[in-house]
Design an enzyme around this catalytic site. Structure first.
Site, PDB file in Angstrom:
ATOM      1  N   LYS A 190       2.639   0.898   1.779  1.00  0.00           N
ATOM      2  CA  LYS A 190       2.480   0.663   3.210  1.00  0.00           C
ATOM      3  C   LYS A 190       1.052   0.270   3.583  1.00  0.00           C
ATOM      4  CE  LYS A 190       1.521   5.385   4.806  1.00  0.00           C
ATOM      5  NZ  LYS A 190       0.182   5.076   5.316  1.00  0.00           N
ATOM      6  N   THR A 191       0.052   0.849   2.915  1.00  0.00           N
ATOM      7  CA  THR A 191      -1.334   0.496   3.231  1.00  0.00           C
ATOM      8  C   THR A 191      -1.594  -0.972   2.918  1.00  0.00           C
ATOM      9  OG1 THR A 191      -2.055   2.756   2.759  1.00  0.00           O
ATOM     10  CG2 THR A 191      -3.759   1.057   2.807  1.00  0.00           C
ATOM     11  N   ASP A 212      -0.329   3.440  12.169  1.00  0.00           N
ATOM     12  CA  ASP A 212       0.043   3.997  10.865  1.00  0.00           C
ATOM     13  C   ASP A 212       0.581   5.413  11.045  1.00  0.00           C
ATOM     14  OD1 ASP A 212       0.348   4.213   8.148  1.00  0.00           O
ATOM     15  OD2 ASP A 212      -1.760   4.653   7.744  1.00  0.00           O
ATOM     16  N   GLU A 213       1.438   5.848  10.126  1.00  0.00           N
ATOM     17  CA  GLU A 213       1.998   7.206  10.133  1.00  0.00           C
ATOM     18  C   GLU A 213       2.596   7.541  11.504  1.00  0.00           C
ATOM     19  OE1 GLU A 213       2.321   8.659   7.439  1.00  0.00           O
ATOM     20  OE2 GLU A 213       0.655   8.254   6.081  1.00  0.00           O
ATOM     21  N   ARG A 245       5.354  13.110  -4.679  1.00  0.00           N
ATOM     22  CA  ARG A 245       3.953  13.064  -5.131  1.00  0.00           C
ATOM     23  C   ARG A 245       3.897  12.785  -6.629  1.00  0.00           C
ATOM     24  NH1 ARG A 245       2.572  11.233  -1.230  1.00  0.00           N
ATOM     25  NH2 ARG A 245       4.791  11.326  -0.766  1.00  0.00           N
ATOM     26  N   GLN A 301       9.051  11.742   5.960  1.00  0.00           N
ATOM     27  CA  GLN A 301       7.786  12.430   5.705  1.00  0.00           C
ATOM     28  C   GLN A 301       7.184  12.994   6.991  1.00  0.00           C
ATOM     29  OE1 GLN A 301       5.172  10.690   2.518  1.00  0.00           O
ATOM     30  NE2 GLN A 301       6.480   8.898   2.775  1.00  0.00           N
TER      31      GLN A 301
END
Length: 766
Positions: free
Chosen positions: A49-50, A236-237, A618, A267
């Site tokens: 995503k970044t 973002d997020e 993770r 998330q």
């Protein structure tokens, strides 16, 4: 609106259009090249995503869709903002400097500096942090004649903050926000608090989000000016936004609708901070014309790990549909570790780390141990330190370095050595008992001038020129310490410590505060009591002095070099956004993970499941899920039930540590037999048990073990046994029948082992 000073045009920017698209997969390309209109990017874990955000901004600049200053990019951390800016600079050059990019708080503080006069402030307003705000609340409570020992300022501060983030004004508070007994007090404090902030020309952190809304709603011309300036809004997020962040973003996007939000509903794990998952779930209701693009290709994890994550999260009802996939290998199956208790769990995970490092060439920094609550970290610190494995805590400090732990330890030090000046200074007014800084300063001055210890001066407090009420408090304090010292000779150390904490009100303050942070501190203190009880029960010569000596060595880690390879210890919340080749998730038991299991709350359970999803994703290569049969709480072994989440994972990707297919059920629980050992409630087998006959054998230690005529019936749960390799142990469970009979033995030196009886070669110890 004031004019913004912009830098001159930069030199000809580099062209990376072709390179940008070539580096992306089809879904990423679609997200990057979408220009006008609302865009919802559902970015699964590890889906890049970044990269999409940075490439999207670079694409808009290179295609002349937007000017740099027309782009507003909002993130949740300065680190994320800086990383994005650095990446964009590499793609488009100096133009990246003119993009409005940063956290919500930093960006809107910048806007308020320009526009403060329109809402009654000057541009040099102060920003109160949490501590500043807390002191202000405390002063107001005192003015209202509330005892701040009974009414905790942080509790009122928390209520006011929650109200602000829900856009509830002081006037509306009484009618819309009554939920508990402290709300009536907060109703009185809130308007005074707001007035004091204004009189001080100050804003608190919440105001940095609230005041822009006030500004835009009261001054339409200002809102329109910023709507024209920020023609492209990227967030973002987005799943972590609260009500205020949602509202201010919606206001800015009203004119052009060029709002791009990136997030993953799976998330969303910060509801306790005010995050509202409905913001992302309902985005398409707010913007019916929105385009939705799902980034489902994962570049981080193996197929097995993604299968586990996907099978778990699909049990949630409130979610956006997506399925992660990867071109990575299937990888190793996920291993479920079953331990006897939390110490066995920590020791075995430490052993696995050592073994994997040797066998597969991992470095220590490739490993992460994740847990649900901070209080779980202590046993892992102990186990890793015992084995000489370097570690570091991320998102927290060492268990024994936490303020609440150091406070309680200082109290305990006074019981052993009241002449300890540093311990005395730390706790003489903690929690506050009316012994002020001036009084303490006077006591120290007298002690140092007369070459006396402070405790000696306290004994003479009636002759010292200090505030009279403080003299009474000091006498009560000394009396409390002396009584606890006397109890130490006749009671257990834990009972004495609990008495002392009750007398001081130290734990009660956390209960009264009733915030997530406060209750976590209380849990940490209770965990310290567990350590004290364990020390007392497992050491014949245990004293409070030996315990304090032991933990004083633990706290001495100043020479540890954080740059060296080290195992990472952190909560699952703290791990979001990170990745590790090998991940251990500890404490997979109901009541612990999920914590919400004790409430049976469906909404909380969905967030707990999302938290487990975050933990799973993770891991890059290997994942281990660990649970314990018992946990040491309140001075005793408490039976635990394995986490219901384990039964939600596709069994095709789960294995036991022996390599067998895992078929555990979350309904399995453990009970105590008369000897205090824990065993499975599952049937222990049938009566068809042949004898085991073995010849005598001399072990490497020289001990003669007689295997002759030992039957399966002789080896019961609770039987003490000897193994030629593992040494002394105790059988803690038994299952199967005939040649398939298996036992789980807890060995003193090796922890828990599962053995097939016909090959185990066990002897019975008296």
């Amino acid at each position: 609106m004031r004019e913004f000073t912009l830098r001159g045009e930069s030199s000809e920017k580099p062209s990376h259009t072709g390179e940008i698209l070539k580096a992306l997969n089809p879904s990423q390309q679609e997200a990057v090249t979408h220009s006008d209109g609302p865009l919802l990017i559902i970015a699964g874990a590890g889906s890049g995503k970044t990269r999409v955000l940075t490439f999207r901004i670079a694409w808009m600049l290179e295609q002349n869709i937007s000017k740099p200053w027309q782009i507003l990019a909002l993130t949740f951390t300065n680190k994320a903002a800086n990383e994005m800016r650095e990446r964009i600079e590499k793609l488009v050059g100096d133009e990246a400097e003119r993009i409005w990019m940063g956290t919500f708080h930093s960006i809107f503080a910048r806007i308020l500096r320009y526009e403060a006069d329109k809402i009654g402030y000057t541009s040099d307003f102060s920003i109160y942090d949490s501590e500043d705000s807390g002191r202000l609340v405390r002063n107001i409570l005192k003015e209202l004649n509330y005892d701040t020992k009974e009414v905790r300022p942080k509790s009122i501060q928390f209520i006011i903050s929650k109200a602000k983030n829900n856009l509830i004004s002081p006037d509306a508070f009484g009618n819309k926000f009554f939920e508990g007994p402290l709300d009536d007090i907060a109703k009185q404090v809130y308007p005074i608090y707001e007035n004091r902030l204004r009189m001080s020309n100050a804003l608190d952190f919440d105001d940095l989000l609230i005041k822009p809304i006030e500004l835009f709603e009261q001054h339409k011309d200002v809102l329109e000016a910023y709507q024209d300036r920020f023609q492209y809004l990227l967030i973002d997020e987005y799943q972590d936004t609260n009500r205020a962040q949602y509202k201010v973003a919606k206001l800015l996007a009203e004119r052009h609708h060029n709002i791009c939000v990136v997030g993953d509903d799976a998330q969303s794990i910060y509801s306790f901070r005010g995050a509202d998952i409905s913001n992302i779930l309902n985005f398409e209701e707010d913007y019916p014309e929105a385009k939705r693009i799902a980034l489902e290709q994962n570049y981080r994890s193996t197929k097995a790990i993604l299968k586990a994550a996907d099978s778990v999260i699909k049990n949630n009802q409130n979610r956006l549909d997506k399925t992660l996939w990867t071109e990575n290998d299937f990888g190793d199956t996920i291993t479920v570790l079953e331990s006897y208790n939390e110490r066995d769990e920590a020791n075995r995970i430490s052993h696995f780390i050592q073994n994997l490092k040797l066998r597969k060439g991992y470095s220590y920094h490739d490993f992460a141990i994740l847990y649900r609550t901070n209080s779980q970290c202590r046993v892992f610190e102990d186990a890793l330190r015992h084995k000489g494995i370097p570690y570091q805590l991320v998102g927290g400090i060492s268990f024994y370095q936490r303020k609440e732990i150091k406070d309680v330890v200082s109290y305990l030090k006074l019981l052993v050595n009241p002449d300890d000046e540093e311990a005395l200074l730390r706790v003489i007014n903690e929690p506050s008992r009316g012994i002020g800084a001036k009084t303490i300063s006077t006591i120290l001055n007298v002690a140092h001038a007369d070459n006396k210890r402070p405790w000696e001066v306290l004994k003479e407090i009636d002759s010292i020129d200090v505030y009279k009420p403080a003299q009474n408090q000091i006498r009560d304090f000394m009396s409390m310490i002396e009584e606890a010292r006397q109890r130490l000779g006749s009671e257990s150390m834990v009972d004495t410590a609990q008495f002392l904490m009750k007398q001081t009100g130290y734990l009660q303050q956390f209960v009264q505060e009733n915030t997530h942070e406060a209750l976590g501190r209380r849990e940490n203190v209770l965990e310290l009591f567990n350590a004290l009880s364990y020390h007392e029960k497992t050491n014949e010569d245990a004293t409070l002095s030996t315990f304090l000596q032991e933990i004083s060595l633990i706290t001495d880690i100043d020479n540890y070099d954080l740059q060296e390879p080290s195992v990472t210890l952190m909560t699952v919340h703290g791990s979001k956004g990170l990745e590790f080749p090998v991940v251990f998730i500890a404490g997979m038991e109901d009541e612990l993970f999920p914590i919400g299991a004790r409430n049976g709350d469906d909404v909380d359970m969905e967030e707990e499941r999302r938290l487990f999803y975050v933990a799973i994703t993770r891991a890059q290569k290997e994942l281990y899920l660990s649970h314990a049969r018992t946990r040491f709480k309140f001075g005793d072994d408490i039976p635990m039930k394995r986490s219901r989440f384990l039964s939600e994972i596709d069994p095709a990707v789960l294995r036991t540590e022996t390599g067998a297919t895992y078929s555990g059920s979350s309904s399995r629980s453990y009970g105590a037999n008369r000897s205090g050992l824990w065993r499975s409630t599952k049937s222990l087998g049938s009566s068809s048990r042949p004898s085991i006959t073995r010849a005598k054998k001399t072990t490497h230690s020289g001990m003669n073990i007689d295997y002759d005529n030992i039957t399966h019936d002789d080896l019961r749960v609770g039987t003490k046994v000897m193994h030629e390799k593992f040494g002394k142990g105790k059988i803690i469970s038994k299952e199967g029948f005939a040649d398939q009979t298996k036992v789980v033995v807890f060995f003193n030196d090796y922890g828990q082992k599962k053995l097939l009886l016909k090959f185990a070669r066990l002897s019975i110890l008296d």
